[in-house]
Scaffold this active site. Structure first.
Site, PDB file in Angstrom:
ATOM      1  N   ALA A 233       3.088   3.116   9.687  1.00 30.66           N
ATOM      2  CA  ALA A 233       2.310   1.986  10.204  1.00 30.66           C
ATOM      3  C   ALA A 233       1.033   2.493  10.874  1.00 30.66           C
ATOM      4  O   ALA A 233       1.056   3.423  11.682  1.00 30.66           O
ATOM      5  CB  ALA A 233       3.142   1.189  11.199  1.00 30.66           C
ATOM      6  N   GLY A 234      -0.083   1.881  10.528  1.00 32.86           N
ATOM      7  CA  GLY A 234      -1.352   2.283  11.113  1.00 32.86           C
ATOM      8  C   GLY A 234      -2.429   1.256  10.842  1.00 32.86           C
ATOM      9  O   GLY A 234      -2.333   0.470   9.896  1.00 32.86           O
TER      10      GLY A 234
ATOM     11  N   ALA B 201     -20.735   4.069  20.494  1.00 33.82           N
ATOM     12  CA  ALA B 201     -21.669   3.323  21.340  1.00 33.82           C
ATOM     13  C   ALA B 201     -21.432   1.817  21.270  1.00 33.82           C
ATOM     14  O   ALA B 201     -21.838   1.079  22.182  1.00 33.82           O
ATOM     15  CB  ALA B 201     -23.111   3.639  20.932  1.00 33.82           C
TER      16      ALA B 201
ATOM     17  N   ASP C  14       7.249  -5.485  15.238  1.00 34.65           N
ATOM     18  CA  ASP C  14       5.992  -4.904  15.700  1.00 34.65           C
ATOM     19  C   ASP C  14       6.334  -3.573  16.357  1.00 34.65           C
ATOM     20  O   ASP C  14       7.023  -3.533  17.379  1.00 34.65           O
ATOM     21  CB  ASP C  14       5.332  -5.850  16.704  1.00 34.65           C
ATOM     22  CG  ASP C  14       3.999  -5.319  17.229  1.00 34.65           C
ATOM     23  OD1 ASP C  14       3.704  -4.127  17.023  1.00 34.65           O
ATOM     24  OD2 ASP C  14       3.266  -6.100  17.873  1.00 34.65           O
TER      25      ASP C  14
ATOM     26  N   TYR D 163      -9.717   6.266  15.604  1.00 34.83           N
ATOM     27  CA  TYR D 163      -8.783   6.652  14.533  1.00 34.83           C
ATOM     28  C   TYR D 163      -8.593   8.170  14.521  1.00 34.83           C
ATOM     29  O   TYR D 163      -7.464   8.670  14.408  1.00 34.83           O
ATOM     30  CB  TYR D 163      -9.341   6.173  13.194  1.00 34.83           C
ATOM     31  CG  TYR D 163      -8.412   6.321  12.016  1.00 34.83           C
ATOM     32  CD1 TYR D 163      -7.325   5.455  11.847  1.00 34.83           C
ATOM     33  CD2 TYR D 163      -8.631   7.300  11.053  1.00 34.83           C
ATOM     34  CE1 TYR D 163      -6.490   5.585  10.754  1.00 34.83           C
ATOM     35  CE2 TYR D 163      -7.803   7.420   9.954  1.00 34.83           C
ATOM     36  CZ  TYR D 163      -6.726   6.564   9.810  1.00 34.83           C
ATOM     37  OH  TYR D 163      -5.899   6.694   8.715  1.00 34.83           O
TER      38      TYR D 163
ATOM     39  N   GLY E 126       0.791  -1.214   0.000  1.00 35.87           N
ATOM     40  CA  GLY E 126       0.000   0.000   0.000  1.00 35.87           C
ATOM     41  C   GLY E 126       0.830   1.274   0.000  1.00 35.87           C
ATOM     42  O   GLY E 126       1.852   1.383  -0.689  1.00 35.87           O
ATOM     43  N   ILE E 127       0.398   2.238   0.803  1.00 36.18           N
ATOM     44  CA  ILE E 127       1.069   3.529   0.861  1.00 36.18           C
ATOM     45  C   ILE E 127       2.512   3.369   1.337  1.00 36.18           C
ATOM     46  O   ILE E 127       3.423   4.025   0.831  1.00 36.18           O
ATOM     47  CB  ILE E 127       0.284   4.494   1.769  1.00 36.18           C
ATOM     48  CG1 ILE E 127      -1.044   4.876   1.105  1.00 36.18           C
ATOM     49  CG2 ILE E 127       1.094   5.755   2.067  1.00 36.18           C
ATOM     50  CD1 ILE E 127      -1.953   5.725   1.975  1.00 36.18           C
TER      51      ILE E 127
END
Length: 449
Positions: free
Chosen positions: A293-294, A302, A265, A355, A222-223
């Site tokens: 990293a995310g 709720a 990690d 997030y 990905g990015i």
């Protein structure tokens, strides 16, 4: 992921049909390719009377980039860029002639052209008229950017603390905004302070990250993989970091960029020590760290469980803070840190309280870390992507995805390479005067400020 609508309305029979029906036609954006010219046509440099000296200096620098630079608007030119120098405007009435002259040529701005303002930031002690004028330039730039068409963008260089228009970082920022590397950066104003850095970018023929070592977390795909590739293209040796479960993809990325892989990690207590040790033992130094990293664990508040909140904060925010503490303690001269934020951290997003908190936290620690790095010649900045075409966004329901694509002024999603280009710019030594800033890569999305 492919934006089939944008492709369709720009090619063949469907292009003709879209024109006849008056359908929106997002432009095909011009992105960086080695050997392409910096701009798509001549550059017009305009200024108010008081800013003429700065405009002259800027025009001289642009001539050094082998650009066709003009100082007067004419009707017989398809302009590649219009640069408005308003650094010395002191009252609201000072800018009218310049902005209206720019307006008179906008219909002749080429597709994928550029409008760039160069101004000064309001400062303590400014008179009300001066503060109004300087702040007014920001509103003007954001507004004119929304009026541009055919892939053209508008952005602003905002000088602080007496930085000169022809300083290394001011010119590097202007060059980035003029270039195809900023294809999906629109309606943004980047503050640039003075720096003692020496120019080391395309202006001298040297790759901007030549000889430097960069770490990219979350680099397996990905990015993150795109960031690693662009940094390597710009000359860096890249340490690609990702979790052991992504080992095969991580190795593929590292091999593709001629770097090394570190299975790690980032939430572990010793992540910073292991990153620093790997970079020094394998490559002898560390110059750039990109916190990419995310994770997401979306739920309405709720319905959110502690595991969903805690995991997102641990990866997206706490890990960056812990790694930065190690890097700061190591006292690395000239270290540049670039962190991935998000427009969700600026404007918020339904179902993403965890997030949004983590990404707003990234913006907060970036601004605080900037001052800690400045004393050693380093910098900390953040990039906040908007809607980027990735595997994650491909899973968004079709109708929601299409709305998200069309909301930006550029009326399309960005690509991972757009984020990577912004990060590579901020990671370059020439951008050292850009510190504590958040650069949105969002096509001027209609969220946040």
């Amino acid at each position: 992921m492919t934006d089939r609508y944008t492709q369709a309305v720009n090619s063949g029979f469907t292009k003709t049909l879209a024109k006849k029906l008056g359908l929106p036609r997002p432009a095909i954006l011009r992105r960086y390719r080695a050997g392409d010219p910096l701009t798509v046509g001549p550059v017009l440099v305009l200024s108010d009377g008081a800013s003429k000296g700065d405009a002259d200096a800027l025009a001289q620098a642009l001539l050094g980039w082998d650009l066709d630079v003009r100082r007067q608007p004419t009707d017989d030119v398809r302009w590649g860029a219009v640069v408005l120098v308003l650094t010395e405007a002191a009252a609201p009435t000072d800018v009218a002639e310049t902005v209206l002259a720019a307006g008179s040529v906008l219909r002749r701005l080429a597709g994928n052209g550029r409008v760039v303002t160069v101004s000064r930031a309001p400062a303590d002690g400014d008179s009300p008229a001066l503060a109004a004028t300087r702040n007014g330039v920001d509103g003007f730039l954001r507004s004119v950017a929304k009026e541009l068409r055919a892939g053209a963008t508008g952005n602003g260089v905002v000088l602080t603390d007496g930085a000169g228009v022809d300083s290394t970082s001011a010119l590097a920022t202007l060059r980035f905004f003029l270039s195809a590397r900023s294809a999906y950066v629109d309606g943004q104003l980047l503050r640039v302070g003075p720096t003692d850095a020496t120019t080391g970018s395309e202006t001298t023929g040297r790759r901007p990250l030549e000889g430097e070592v960069a770490v990219v977390t979350g680099a397996a795909r990905g990015i993150g993989a795109s960031i690693a590739k662009v940094l390597a293209r710009d000359g860096a040796t890249v340490v690609c970091v990702d979790v052991p479960a992504a080992g095969e993809a991580l190795a593929a990325t590292a091999n593709a960029v001629g770097g090394t892989a570190l299975q790690l990690d980032v939430t572990t207590d010793d992540a910073g020590e292991r990153i620093l040790a790997h970079a020094r033992e394998r490559h002898g130094r560390l110059d750039v760290v990109v916190h990419n990293a995310g994770i997401t664990r979306d739920k309405l508040l709720a319905n959110m469980k502690s595991a969903q909140w805690d995991s997102v904060v641990a990866v997206n925010l706490a890990a960056q803070l812990r790694i930065n503490e190690t890097l700061l303690a190591a006292g690395i001269e000239g270290l540049r840190i670039v962190s991935l934020a998000s427009t969700s951290g600026i404007a918020g997003n339904k179902g993403q309280t965890n997030y949004g908190f983590s990404k707003a936290g990234v913006i907060g620690h970036t601004r605080a870390t900037a001052g800690l790095l400045a004393s050693s010649g380093g910098a900390a900045n953040a990039v906040a992507p908007g809607f980027i075409e990735t595997e994650m966004t491909s899973r968004i329901p079709f109708a929601t995805r299409e709305v998200a694509r069309r909301l930006p002024t550029l009326a399309q999603g960005g690509r991972p390479v757009d984020v990577a280009e912004a990060i590579a710019f901020l990671a370059s030594p020439a951008a050292a005067g850009v510190n504590g800033q958040v650069l949105r890569v969002c096509g001027q999305h209609l969220v946040g400020q």
